[in-house]
Design a protein around this motif. Structure first.
Motif, short mmCIF file in Angstrom:
data_model
loop_
_atom_site.label_atom_id
_atom_site.label_comp_id
_atom_site.label_asym_id
_atom_site.label_seq_id
_atom_site.Cartn_x
_atom_site.Cartn_y
_atom_site.Cartn_z
N ALA A 28 -8.64 7.89 -12.07
CA ALA A 28 -9.44 6.68 -12.31
C ALA A 28 -9.31 5.70 -11.15
O ALA A 28 -10.32 5.17 -10.65
CB ALA A 28 -9.01 6.03 -13.62
N PHE A 29 -8.09 5.45 -10.70
CA PHE A 29 -7.90 4.53 -9.57
C PHE A 29 -8.48 5.09 -8.29
O PHE A 29 -8.96 4.33 -7.44
CB PHE A 29 -6.41 4.21 -9.38
CG PHE A 29 -5.84 3.25 -10.39
CD1 PHE A 29 -6.42 2.00 -10.59
CD2 PHE A 29 -4.71 3.58 -11.12
CE1 PHE A 29 -5.88 1.11 -11.51
CE2 PHE A 29 -4.16 2.69 -12.04
CZ PHE A 29 -4.76 1.44 -12.24
N TYR A 34 -8.14 -0.48 -7.54
CA TYR A 34 -7.37 -1.31 -8.45
C TYR A 34 -8.28 -2.29 -9.20
O TYR A 34 -8.23 -2.39 -10.43
CB TYR A 34 -6.28 -2.08 -7.69
CG TYR A 34 -5.57 -3.10 -8.55
CD1 TYR A 34 -4.71 -2.68 -9.57
CD2 TYR A 34 -5.76 -4.46 -8.36
CE1 TYR A 34 -4.07 -3.60 -10.38
CE2 TYR A 34 -5.12 -5.39 -9.16
CZ TYR A 34 -4.28 -4.96 -10.17
OH TYR A 34 -3.65 -5.88 -10.97
N ALA A 35 -9.11 -3.01 -8.45
CA ALA A 35 -9.94 -4.04 -9.07
C ALA A 35 -10.97 -3.45 -10.02
O ALA A 35 -11.30 -4.07 -11.04
CB ALA A 35 -10.63 -4.88 -7.99
N GLY A 36 -11.47 -2.27 -9.71
CA GLY A 36 -12.56 -1.70 -10.49
C GLY A 36 -12.14 -0.80 -11.64
O GLY A 36 -12.99 -0.16 -12.26
N SER A 59 1.39 -3.72 -17.69
CA SER A 59 0.11 -4.22 -17.17
C SER A 59 -0.60 -3.16 -16.31
O SER A 59 0.00 -2.17 -15.89
CB SER A 59 0.36 -5.46 -16.33
OG SER A 59 1.06 -5.11 -15.14
N LYS A 60 -1.86 -3.44 -16.02
CA LYS A 60 -2.61 -2.58 -15.09
C LYS A 60 -1.92 -2.56 -13.73
O LYS A 60 -1.86 -1.52 -13.06
CB LYS A 60 -4.05 -3.08 -14.95
CG LYS A 60 -4.88 -2.26 -13.97
CD LYS A 60 -6.32 -2.73 -13.90
CE LYS A 60 -6.48 -3.89 -12.95
NZ LYS A 60 -7.91 -4.15 -12.63
N LEU A 61 -1.41 -3.72 -13.31
CA LEU A 61 -0.72 -3.80 -12.02
C LEU A 61 0.49 -2.87 -11.99
O LEU A 61 0.69 -2.12 -11.03
CB LEU A 61 -0.29 -5.24 -11.73
CG LEU A 61 0.50 -5.45 -10.43
CD1 LEU A 61 -0.30 -4.99 -9.22
CD2 LEU A 61 0.91 -6.90 -10.30
N ASP A 62 1.29 -2.89 -13.04
CA ASP A 62 2.45 -2.01 -13.10
C ASP A 62 2.04 -0.54 -13.03
O ASP A 62 2.69 0.27 -12.36
CB ASP A 62 3.25 -2.25 -14.39
CG ASP A 62 3.94 -3.60 -14.41
OD1 ASP A 62 4.25 -4.12 -13.32
OD2 ASP A 62 4.14 -4.15 -15.51
N GLY A 123 -4.42 -5.71 0.12
CA GLY A 123 -3.47 -6.71 0.57
C GLY A 123 -3.65 -8.07 -0.09
O GLY A 123 -2.75 -8.91 -0.03
N GLY A 124 -4.80 -8.30 -0.74
CA GLY A 124 -5.02 -9.56 -1.43
C GLY A 124 -4.20 -9.69 -2.70
O GLY A 124 -4.10 -10.78 -3.28
N VAL A 125 -3.63 -8.59 -3.17
CA VAL A 125 -2.74 -8.63 -4.34
C VAL A 125 -1.32 -8.55 -3.80
O VAL A 125 -0.90 -7.49 -3.31
CB VAL A 125 -3.02 -7.45 -5.31
CG1 VAL A 125 -2.11 -7.53 -6.52
CG2 VAL A 125 -4.49 -7.43 -5.73
N PRO A 126 -0.57 -9.64 -3.84
CA PRO A 126 0.74 -9.68 -3.16
C PRO A 126 1.68 -8.54 -3.55
O PRO A 126 2.37 -7.98 -2.69
CB PRO A 126 1.31 -11.04 -3.58
CG PRO A 126 0.12 -11.88 -3.88
CD PRO A 126 -0.90 -10.94 -4.46
#
Length: 200
Positions: A28-29, A34-36, A59-62, A123-126
Motif C-alpha cells: 500500500a505504501f 506515506y501521505a496517500g 499510528s500510521k506514522l509508526d 523529509g517534511g515529516v521530521p
C-alpha cells in the motif's frame, strides 16, 4: 496440547498476522506513499479491520516507519552477507561485482524499493526524515566495511540510488529506441534489464 504449546501456537499465529499486515502495508505504501495511504487502506489490503492495524502498530506514522526501516534493512543485510561471506578485497572488481549483484538481486521486489523512495523523499515529516538519515548512515557504514574509501562508497550508493529512481519512474517498462533514456536504462541495469520487463 500443553499450555506451553498452545501459547506458542497463538503467539506464532499472531506473528504471522503481523507479518501479513506488514507485507500489505509495504504494498500500500509503495503505491501511494506515506501521505496517500491510510491505515484503512492497509487494513483492506491485508484483509483485516482498521482497528486491528492500529492495535498492532499504533499510528500510521509508526507503521510506515517500521515498513520503511524494514525495507532498508533488507539492503543492509544483503551487503553485510557479501562482506561476511569471506575475505573482501577492496581492489577486486569481482568482489565489487558481488556487492552489485547482492543489490540487483533485490530489484525484482519493487515494492520495498518504492517504499524506500517514499521514505527518502518524505523529509517534511521530521520522524521519517530522521529515520531516513539514520538508515542511510547505517547502510553507508556497512558499505565502508568493504575497505573502500568514502568516495568509492559514495559512488556505489549513488549508482544504487540511480537504479531506484529509474525503477520509481518505471523506466525499464517503457523502452523506446528513440528515447535517450532507454540508453541510460540499458547501461544502468545491464543484463538485469530483461528481468524487469513486464510479462507479454
Amino acid at each position: 496440547m500443553s499450555t506451553m504449546n498452545a501459547a506458542a501456537t497463538v503467539r506464532m499465529a499472531a506473528e504471522d498476522r503481523r507479518e501479513l499486515v506488514l507485507a500489505a502495508a509495504t504494498r500500500a505504501f509503495a503505491r501511494h506513499g506515506y501521505a496517500g495511504t491510510s491505515t484503512d487502506a492497509v487494513a483492506r489490503e491485508a484483509g483485516v479491520s482498521q482497528p486491528y492495524v492500529v492495535r498492532l502498530f499504533g499510528s500510521k506514522l509508526d507503521l510506515f516507519l517500521e515498513v520503511f526501516e524494514r525495507s532498508v534493512r533488507r539492503i543492509e543485510a544483503a551487503f553485510a552477507a557479501v562482506i561476511d561471506a569471506g575475505p573482501f578485497d577492496p581492489d577486486s572488481e569481482d568482489d565489487k561485482a558481488r556487492m552489485g549483484v547482492a543489490y540487483t538481486d533485490l530489484i525484482a521486489d519493487q515494492d520495498f524499493l518504492q517504499v524506500m523512495m517514499h521514505g527518502f523523499s518524505s523529509g517534511g515529516v521530521p520522524e521519517i526524515a530522521a529515520a531516513a538519515r539514520r538508515c542511510m548512515g547505517e547502510v553507508f557504514a556497512t558499505i565502508r566495511r568493504t575497505g573502500w574509501d568514502d568516495e568509492q562508497c559514495r559512488d556505489f550508493v549513488a549508482y544504487g540510488m540511480l537504479l531506484n529512481v529509474m525503477l520509481s519512474m518505471r523506466a525499464p517498462e517503457h523502452l523506446d529506441p528513440d528515447d535517450p533514456l532507454t540508453a541510460l536504462t540499458a547501461c544502468a541495469f545491464g543484463e538485469h534489464l530483461d528481468l524487469l520487463q513486464p510479462p507479454a
